[in-house]
Design a protein around this motif. Structure first.
Motif, PDB file in Angstrom:
ATOM      1  N   TYR A 127       0.834  -1.207   0.000  1.00 30.24           N
ATOM      2  CA  TYR A 127       0.000   0.000   0.000  1.00 30.24           C
ATOM      3  C   TYR A 127       0.865   1.252   0.000  1.00 30.24           C
ATOM      4  CZ  TYR A 127      -3.349   3.521   1.471  1.00 30.24           C
ATOM      5  OH  TYR A 127      -4.117   4.657   1.550  1.00 30.24           O
ATOM      6  N   THR A 128       1.948   1.248   0.803  1.00 30.38           N
ATOM      7  CA  THR A 128       2.855   2.399   0.830  1.00 30.38           C
ATOM      8  C   THR A 128       3.500   2.620  -0.535  1.00 30.38           C
ATOM      9  OG1 THR A 128       3.306   2.015   3.180  1.00 30.38           O
ATOM     10  CG2 THR A 128       4.873   3.383   1.964  1.00 30.38           C
ATOM     11  N   GLN A 132       2.281   1.710  -3.336  1.00 30.95           N
ATOM     12  CA  GLN A 132       1.205   2.154  -4.234  1.00 30.95           C
ATOM     13  C   GLN A 132       1.007   3.658  -4.154  1.00 30.95           C
ATOM     14  OE1 GLN A 132      -2.962   0.283  -4.285  1.00 30.95           O
ATOM     15  NE2 GLN A 132      -3.272   2.079  -3.003  1.00 30.95           N
ATOM     16  N   GLU A 133       0.951   4.213  -2.942  1.00 30.44           N
ATOM     17  CA  GLU A 133       0.740   5.648  -2.798  1.00 30.44           C
ATOM     18  C   GLU A 133       1.897   6.440  -3.391  1.00 30.44           C
ATOM     19  OE1 GLU A 133      -2.252   6.938  -1.559  1.00 30.44           O
ATOM     20  OE2 GLU A 133      -2.621   4.820  -1.994  1.00 30.44           O
TER      21      GLU A 133
END
Length: 413
Positions: free
Chosen positions: A288-289, A291-292
Motif C-alpha cells: 500500500y505504501t 502504491q501511494e
C-alpha cells in the motif's frame, strides 16, 4: 467398514481411534448414523482384547450403499485430523478440537468438521479444511451463519488446496518491495470464495509448510487531470495510466483478481494472543505504501511532461511565426491575401519630412558664398538629385563652363 459416524446424541462427527474407547460400543440405542447413507451403525472392535480394529459397521453386514461417498468422507476427515494435530503442536495454542457448526443428519451440509482453536485463551478461530470441490454458495453461507451463531466473535478461516477446483491460477503478479522486485501468484476467486470474503471470512491456501494469504487487485486507469500529459513518456513501453489498486487485509468485492503473499504456516501464531498471518499483513501494508508513492510519482510525472511540452512550444513560437511570414502566398484568382498583422511591425513614420537646410552643403556652394551673385534669375535652377557618380568625360572633349564661372572670369579680366 467406516472410520466416522454422525453422533446423533452430541450432534457432531465422531471418529474411531484414540477416542473410540470412551464411546459406547454396539448400537448404543441407535446413536451412530452413517454420514453417507443415513443408516444406523454399530461400533465394533473397541475392546482391548478385540482382534479387529475399531470401526463402524452397518447392521446388514454388507457395507454402505454409497461406498464411494463413504470413502471420500473418510479421506476428508483424515485431512482435518492431521491439520488439527498439527495446530495443536503450535506455540500458543491452548485448545484445539473439532465441531460441525450447522450440520444436520436430515439436511447435511456435506462438509468435513471444522477445527476450533483457542490461542492463549484470547481469541477463537474456526478453521475449515475442505479438500474437494467446495459446496454451493448457499451451503457456504449456511455454514458461515452457523459459525457466527455458535461461536460469536470467532475468526472464520478457510484453508483450501492447490487443486483446479479451489485454485484458479492466473499469470503471476510482479510487485516492488523494500528488498526488491517479487513475484506473487495470482488467482481468480470463484463464487464460493467471494461469498466467504464478503461476510468477513478469510480464504487461505495451504501448501505444505507455506500459507498463501490473498489481497485484492483491481485494475484501473488514471484520469487525465488539467495540466497533465499521459502520452509520449520517455522509455515507457505501456500506457502509464494503467495501474492497480490493492485491497487489504482481505480482498474487496470489486477486486478483479487476488494476489497471494506466501508466509510460513508456523508464523500464524507468532503474534501474541491471536491466530493471524501478521507477516502477510506487513507485506500488504508495504504494498500500500509503495502504491501511494507510485500514484504520486506518476501524477507528478504527467504534470512535468505537460509543462516541458508547453515550454518547448513557447520556445519555438517566434521561429514558427517568422517562417509563416516568409512563406510564399498561394496563387489565387482574386485579390492577394493580406499579410498577417503579427507577421511584422513596421517602423513608425516620422511626424514631418526632414528640412532641406539640414542637408550638408556642396563644396562649390561654400566657394560661391565668397563672391557676388547676380540677380536671381526668373526661373530658379533645378536642384540636382542624388545620382551615381558622373562618368568621366572622354579625352579631348572640352569641359563645359558654367555661367557663374564665366561671370567670375570676366570680372577678373
Amino acid at each position: 467398514m467406516g472410520k466416522s459416524a454422525w453422533d446423533r446424541q452430541q450432534q457432531e462427527v465422531v471418529w474411531v481411534g484414540a477416542g473410540a474407547g470412551v464411546l459406547p460400543a454396539g448400537l448404543a440405542d441407535g446413536r451412530y448414523g452413517c454420514r453417507a447413507c443415513g443408516e444406523s451403525l454399530i461400533l465394533k472392535g473397541t475392546k482391548a482384547t478385540s482382534k479387529v480394529q475399531a470401526h463402524f459397521a452397518h447392521r446388514t453386514g454388507e457395507g454402505c450403499s454409497r461406498p464411494e461417498r463413504e470413502a471420500a468422507l473418510d479421506a476428508e476427515d483424515e485431512v482435518v485430523i492431521q491439520l488439527r494435530d498439527r495446530i495443536r503442536a503450535m506455540p500458543g495454542v491452548t485448545v484445539c478440537t473439532t465441531a460441525s457448526p450447522g450440520e444436520s443428519e436430515t439436511d447435511p451440509l456435506g462438509m468435513p468438521p471444522a477445527i476450533l482453536v483457542a490461542v492463549r485463551g484470547a481469541t477463537t478461530v474456526v478453521i475449515e479444511a475442505p479438500t474437494g470441490v467446495l459446496p454451493g454458495p448457499e451451503t457456504v453461507r449456511r455454514r458461515i451463519r452457523a459459525v457466527r451463531g455458535e461461536h460469536a466473535g470467532a475468526e472464520h478461516v478457510w484453508f483450501l488446496k492447490r487443486n483446479p477446483s479451489q485454485f484458479a491460477q492466473l499469470a503471476p503478479h510482479q510487485v516492488k518491495l523494500r528488498e526488491g522486485k517479487r513475484t506473487h501468484e495470482r488467482v481468480v476467486p470463484n463464487e464460493q470464495q467471494q461469498a466467504i470474503a464478503e461476510v468477513g471470512g478469510h480464504v487461505y491456501w495451504l501448501d505444505g509448510k507455506v500459507v498463501l494469504v490473498p489481497y485484492g487487485i483491481r485494475r484501473f486507469r488514471h484520469p487525465v487531470q488539467r495540466g497533465q500529459q499521459w502520452t509520449d513518456w520517455p522509455s515507457w513501453r505501456s500506457d502509464p495510466r494503467d495501474d492497480w489498486l490493492i485491497s487489504k487485509p482481505r480482498p474487496a468485492t470489486d477486486a478483479d483478481s487476488w494476489g497471494l503473499v506466501p508466509v510460513a504456516f508456523s508464523s500464524l501464531t507468532a503474534t501474541r494472543g491471536a491466530f493471524r498471518p501478521a507477516d502477510a499483513y506487513a507485506v500488504m501494508d508495504e504494498l500500500y505504501t509503495v502504491q501511494e508513492r507510485r500514484f504520486a510519482w506518476r501524477n507528478k510525472q504527467a504534470r512535468e511532461i505537460y509543462a516541458a511540452a508547453h515550454r518547448s512550444e513557447q520556445a519555438v513560437e517566434p521561429e514558427g511565426t517568422l517562417s509563416a511570414a516568409h512563406t510564399p502566398m498561394p496563387e489565387t484568382s482574386g485579390a492577394p491575401a493580406a499579410m498577417p498583422a503579427h507577421a511584422f511591425s513596421p517602423a513608425p513614420e516620422p511626424d514631418s519630412p526632414p528640412e532641406a537646410a539640414s542637408r550638408p552643403s556642396d563644396a562649390s556652394d561654400i566657394a560661391a558664398a565668397a563672391v557676388d551673385v547676380p540677380p536671381r534669375p526668373a526661373y530658379p535652377p533645378t536642384i540636382p538629385q542624388p545620382a551615381p557618380e558622373p562618368r568621366p568625360a572622354p579625352a579631348g572633349t572640352p569641359r563645359s563652363v558654367r555661367w557663374w564661372q564665366r561671370l567670375r572670369l570676366g570680372k577678373s579680366g
